[in-house]
Design a protein around this motif. Structure first.
Motif, PDB file in Angstrom:
ATOM      1  N   HIS A  78      -5.706  30.599   5.020  1.00 30.52           N
ATOM      2  CA  HIS A  78      -6.759  31.285   4.305  1.00 30.52           C
ATOM      3  C   HIS A  78      -7.401  30.376   3.270  1.00 30.52           C
ATOM      4  O   HIS A  78      -8.619  30.324   3.118  1.00 30.52           O
ATOM      5  CB  HIS A  78      -6.140  32.506   3.620  1.00 30.52           C
ATOM      6  N   TYR A  79      -6.570  29.611   2.574  1.00 29.64           N
ATOM      7  CA  TYR A  79      -7.079  28.682   1.560  1.00 29.64           C
ATOM      8  C   TYR A  79      -8.048  27.689   2.178  1.00 29.64           C
ATOM      9  O   TYR A  79      -9.067  27.340   1.604  1.00 29.64           O
ATOM     10  CB  TYR A  79      -5.897  27.958   0.916  1.00 29.64           C
ATOM     11  N   PHE A  80      -7.725  27.243   3.389  1.00 29.27           N
ATOM     12  CA  PHE A  80      -8.589  26.245   4.002  1.00 29.27           C
ATOM     13  C   PHE A  80      -9.812  26.852   4.669  1.00 29.27           C
ATOM     14  O   PHE A  80     -10.901  26.314   4.592  1.00 29.27           O
ATOM     15  CB  PHE A  80      -7.804  25.470   5.064  1.00 29.27           C
ATOM     16  N   ASN A  81      -9.583  27.967   5.381  1.00 22.72           N
ATOM     17  CA  ASN A  81     -10.618  28.417   6.313  1.00 22.72           C
ATOM     18  C   ASN A  81     -11.380  29.658   5.920  1.00 22.72           C
ATOM     19  O   ASN A  81     -12.229  30.104   6.666  1.00 22.72           O
ATOM     20  CB  ASN A  81      -9.975  28.677   7.684  1.00 22.72           C
ATOM     21  N   PHE A  88     -12.583  24.031   3.391  1.00 17.83           N
ATOM     22  CA  PHE A  88     -13.418  23.304   4.342  1.00 17.83           C
ATOM     23  C   PHE A  88     -14.824  23.875   4.426  1.00 17.83           C
ATOM     24  O   PHE A  88     -15.744  23.208   4.853  1.00 17.83           O
ATOM     25  CB  PHE A  88     -12.794  23.331   5.738  1.00 17.83           C
ATOM     26  N   LYS A  89     -14.935  25.137   4.018  1.00 15.75           N
ATOM     27  CA  LYS A  89     -16.265  25.727   4.078  1.00 15.75           C
ATOM     28  C   LYS A  89     -17.047  25.400   2.823  1.00 15.75           C
ATOM     29  O   LYS A  89     -18.235  25.152   2.833  1.00 15.75           O
ATOM     30  CB  LYS A  89     -16.141  27.254   4.188  1.00 15.75           C
ATOM     31  N   LYS A  90     -16.324  25.419   1.688  1.00 15.11           N
ATOM     32  CA  LYS A  90     -17.031  25.347   0.419  1.00 15.11           C
ATOM     33  C   LYS A  90     -17.369  23.912   0.032  1.00 15.11           C
ATOM     34  O   LYS A  90     -18.410  23.647  -0.504  1.00 15.11           O
ATOM     35  CB  LYS A  90     -16.138  25.964  -0.670  1.00 15.11           C
ATOM     36  N   VAL A  91     -16.449  23.010   0.341  1.00 15.01           N
ATOM     37  CA  VAL A  91     -16.610  21.668  -0.196  1.00 15.01           C
ATOM     38  C   VAL A  91     -17.495  20.829   0.694  1.00 15.01           C
ATOM     39  O   VAL A  91     -17.157  20.528   1.822  1.00 15.01           O
ATOM     40  CB  VAL A  91     -15.227  20.991  -0.327  1.00 15.01           C
ATOM     41  N   LYS A  92     -18.633  20.444   0.154  1.00 12.17           N
ATOM     42  CA  LYS A  92     -19.503  19.557   0.914  1.00 12.17           C
ATOM     43  C   LYS A  92     -19.646  18.279   0.105  1.00 12.17           C
ATOM     44  O   LYS A  92     -20.096  18.315  -1.034  1.00 12.17           O
ATOM     45  CB  LYS A  92     -20.898  20.186   1.074  1.00 12.17           C
ATOM     46  N   ASN A 215     -17.727  15.226   5.741  1.00  7.81           N
ATOM     47  CA  ASN A 215     -18.118  16.572   6.175  1.00  7.81           C
ATOM     48  C   ASN A 215     -17.785  16.808   7.635  1.00  7.81           C
ATOM     49  O   ASN A 215     -17.316  17.870   8.024  1.00  7.81           O
ATOM     50  CB  ASN A 215     -19.618  16.771   5.967  1.00  7.81           C
ATOM     51  N   LYS A 216     -18.009  15.793   8.446  1.00  9.98           N
ATOM     52  CA  LYS A 216     -17.688  15.948   9.863  1.00  9.98           C
ATOM     53  C   LYS A 216     -16.201  16.146  10.062  1.00  9.98           C
ATOM     54  O   LYS A 216     -15.765  16.974  10.869  1.00  9.98           O
ATOM     55  CB  LYS A 216     -18.143  14.696  10.640  1.00  9.98           C
ATOM     56  N   ALA A 217     -15.439  15.343   9.303  1.00 11.76           N
ATOM     57  CA  ALA A 217     -13.986  15.457   9.418  1.00 11.76           C
ATOM     58  C   ALA A 217     -13.539  16.852   9.014  1.00 11.76           C
ATOM     59  O   ALA A 217     -12.694  17.471   9.666  1.00 11.76           O
ATOM     60  CB  ALA A 217     -13.312  14.398   8.547  1.00 11.76           C
ATOM     61  N   PHE A 218     -14.145  17.371   7.926  1.00 13.98           N
ATOM     62  CA  PHE A 218     -13.787  18.714   7.475  1.00 13.98           C
ATOM     63  C   PHE A 218     -14.103  19.734   8.555  1.00 13.98           C
ATOM     64  O   PHE A 218     -13.313  20.641   8.827  1.00 13.98           O
ATOM     65  CB  PHE A 218     -14.579  19.077   6.213  1.00 13.98           C
ATOM     66  N   LYS A 219     -15.271  19.569   9.187  1.00 17.28           N
ATOM     67  CA  LYS A 219     -15.663  20.561  10.187  1.00 17.28           C
ATOM     68  C   LYS A 219     -14.682  20.574  11.341  1.00 17.28           C
ATOM     69  O   LYS A 219     -14.279  21.621  11.814  1.00 17.28           O
ATOM     70  CB  LYS A 219     -17.077  20.225  10.673  1.00 17.28           C
ATOM     71  N   GLU A 223     -12.248  23.666  12.620  1.00 18.92           N
ATOM     72  CA  GLU A 223     -12.185  24.218  13.967  1.00 18.92           C
ATOM     73  C   GLU A 223     -10.759  24.197  14.485  1.00 18.92           C
ATOM     74  O   GLU A 223     -10.269  25.177  15.050  1.00 18.92           O
ATOM     75  CB  GLU A 223     -13.071  23.395  14.911  1.00 18.92           C
ATOM     76  N   ALA A 224     -10.087  23.062  14.272  1.00 17.70           N
ATOM     77  CA  ALA A 224      -8.717  22.952  14.778  1.00 17.70           C
ATOM     78  C   ALA A 224      -7.808  23.980  14.138  1.00 17.70           C
ATOM     79  O   ALA A 224      -6.948  24.558  14.798  1.00 17.70           O
ATOM     80  CB  ALA A 224      -8.198  21.541  14.523  1.00 17.70           C
ATOM     81  N   LEU A 225      -8.006  24.207  12.847  1.00 17.45           N
ATOM     82  CA  LEU A 225      -7.126  25.138  12.141  1.00 17.45           C
ATOM     83  C   LEU A 225      -7.396  26.576  12.553  1.00 17.45           C
ATOM     84  O   LEU A 225      -6.495  27.394  12.605  1.00 17.45           O
ATOM     85  CB  LEU A 225      -7.319  24.975  10.633  1.00 17.45           C
ATOM     86  N   GLU A 226      -8.662  26.885  12.894  1.00 29.46           N
ATOM     87  CA  GLU A 226      -8.999  28.247  13.284  1.00 29.46           C
ATOM     88  C   GLU A 226      -8.199  28.700  14.488  1.00 29.46           C
ATOM     89  O   GLU A 226      -7.755  29.834  14.577  1.00 29.46           O
ATOM     90  CB  GLU A 226     -10.493  28.319  13.652  1.00 29.46           C
TER      91      GLU A 226
END
Lengths: 253, 279
Positions: A78-81, A88-92, A215-219, A223-226
């Motif tokens: 939850h913290y990440f996604n 990963f959503k908030k930090v750009k 940003n790409k790495a975060f994206k 996806e992997a974590l989802e």
């Protein structure tokens, strides 16, 4: 077209083949030390270090999350996604694409790289071509097609000569790549004399500490974590433990 | 007092190798390190070559532990002479100031290191340990949290934080820290066992169940872990005596199964101790 077997003067071996090997090797070692001297410390950015560690943590969560209780895993996921407040959503991160022409540090690095690697290669290649031209140096052990002739037989204008017979310039280039493992043996891993690795680096693009686009790495992490789901590894651990013999015999005498 | 090499009949190479082993496996036997290291430095310095610098560092930290300030000072001088601008040496100087309880000076030194190099983790961790040494645990916790926000992967720090939380009796947060450690080292039975102990201390049926599972996991990973065995026994005992409530109809089934397991574990204990444990 198989030509007759040529017999080469043995002084070619003594005065051409061996000196070229020797020269290539010495130049390689010199290049390594010069690079060490000119090398300057890479400044590590705090943000990059932090980001790389966060990505590592997320990856570990995916791999070893099954050892955590369900709720803890859910909490971290939850913290990440989380769609609104997830990391990963908030930090750009603001990514400034580093233009190699204007960025001074990268420019000097590139120049130094060129100076230490390409320049000696050109110089020595040219000198060898001038000094050792006009005769055949060696034969490669496998047959080659005619298309290789102009490339490998600079200076020898014989139409009927087998393409396997090569000139000294090609023997020089063979050495440059072949002595790589010798450098590893003598200078240790990750040495600056390893030209093919440097060329590979140049081809794959910029290679700084972190991929230049976090940003790409975060994206991709998001996806992997989802898609990961939690299968608790400790579901039946007690039963398994009770079934097996704990081998206490002989533990305490 | 006769020298180590005479007492134990070892050569200087063996002493050096022993020091290396202690260094790599993170032993904290400071008195031994001081004895062996001091002799190596005084008698065999020339034979050690470049190894000597890391031995100086190791001996200096051990000397601080044994409050041998003279030895620590001489090691520090040698290192300063060889590496005048090194952050690593500065950190050692700071540690010496900490050992002398000159915390203000040590703090100033660490701040100067951090100004130079903001990513230097060693200096930050020393600042946090100063806070801990001064007894300011809530500030230490706060600083450590900030540190961990930036350097999420530092396992030493997570462990330290879990210890701090346990001292403050904040077991939920301590459990979180231990979960981080378990995640990164899933095969380490000690982290499993510590986590289970924290859960057991928290109490409540759910936590006791979790504790049991993790004690069992620790035993699975290493069947010689007596603390885990005892913890498992206590956990089973505790859960088997939970009252049956309408909200938890499975509890009765659990209780019956637990009694079997308690008997199982008790048998294993008897095996070890040769006598029954009375409940």
């Amino acid at each position: 077209m198989a030509g007759p077997e040529l017999l080469l003067d043995s002084s070619i071996r003594l005065w051409v083949v061996l000196p070229i090997v020797f020269i290539t090797f010495i130049v390689g070692v010199l290049r390594h030390y010069v690079t060490q001297l000119l090398h300057n410390e890479k400044k590590v950015d705090l943000q990059q270090v932090s980001d790389s560690q966060v990505l590592l943590r997320s990856r570990i969560l995916r791999e070893n999350g099954k050892y955590l209780p369900k709720q803890s895993f859910a909490m971290r996921k939850h913290y990440f996604n989380n769609p609104e407040t997830g990391f990963f959503k908030k930090v750009k991160r603001k990514v400034i694409p580093k233009n190699p022409m204007t960025d001074t540090s990268m420019l000097t690095d590139m120049m130094k790289g060129n100076l230490t690697n390409v320049l000696p290669m050109i110089l020595i290649g040219g000198w060898i071509n001038w000094a050792f031209s006009g005769f055949v140096t060696t034969k490669v052990p496998f047959p080659l097609t005619l298309r290789f002739k102009p490339m490998l037989q600079r200076g020898i204008e014989l139409l009927s000569l087998d393409a396997s017979w090569v000139s000294s310039a090609s023997w020089y280039f063979l050495n440059v790549f072949g002595l790589r493992s010798m450098y590893t043996l003598i200078l240790g891993q990750d040495n600056a004399a390893d030209q093919s690795r440097i060329m590979q680096d140049q081809m794959t693009g910029a290679a700084m500490a972190m991929p230049p686009d976090p940003n790409k790495a975060f994206k991709s992490e998001w996806e992997a974590l989802e898609i990961v789901e939690h299968r608790w590894a400790l579901e039946n651990v007690e039963e398994e433990l009770m079934c097996q013999d704990l081998n206490f015999r002989g533990l305490f005498s | 007092m006769s020298s180590i090499s005479e007492l134990y009949d070892v050569s200087w190479e063996e002493m050096r190798d022993k020091l290396r082993k202690w260094r790599e496996e993170n032993y904290r036997n400071s008195e031994q390190i001081v004895d062996v290291g001091e002799e190596l430095i005084n008698e065999h310095a020339s034979k050690l070559g470049d190894d000597i610098w890391i031995i100086y560092e190791q001996v200096m930290i051990a000397a601080l532990d044994c409050s041998r300030d003279d030895l620590a000072w001489s090691c520090l001088q040698e290192l300063k002479r060889q590496f005048p601008d090194s952050h690593r040496v500065k950190r050692l100087a700071g540690m010496r100031l900490e050992a002398l309880e000159r915390y203000e000076d040590a703090n100033k030194l660490y701040d100067s290191i951090l100004q130079d190099d903001p990513t230097n983790t060693a200096a930050r961790k020393r600042k946090i340990s100063i806070l801990r040494a001064q007894g300011k645990s809530s500030e230490a916790i706060r600083e450590l949290n900030e540190y961990l926000e930036q350097f999420v992967g530092d396992q030493e720090a997570w462990h330290e934080l879990s210890e701090l939380y346990i001292n403050e009796h904040d077991y939920a947060k301590a459990a979180f820290c231990l979960e981080e450690l378990m995640m990164t080292n899933p095969h380490n039975h000690l982290y499993c066992e510590q986590y289970a102990e924290v859960k057991y201390t928290q109490g409540g049926l759910e936590n006791l169940e979790l504790a049991r599972k993790y004690f069992a996991q620790a035993l699975k990973l290493n069947n010689r872990n007596m603390r885990a065995l005892f913890g498992l026994y206590m956990g089973l005992f505790a859960t088997s005596h939970q009252p049956y409530t309408p909200q938890n109809p499975e509890a009765q089934g659990f209780a019956a199964r637990n009694r079997d397991e308690v008997d199982c574990v008790q048998l294993k204990f008897q095996h070890i101790h040769g006598e029954g444990l009375s409940c």
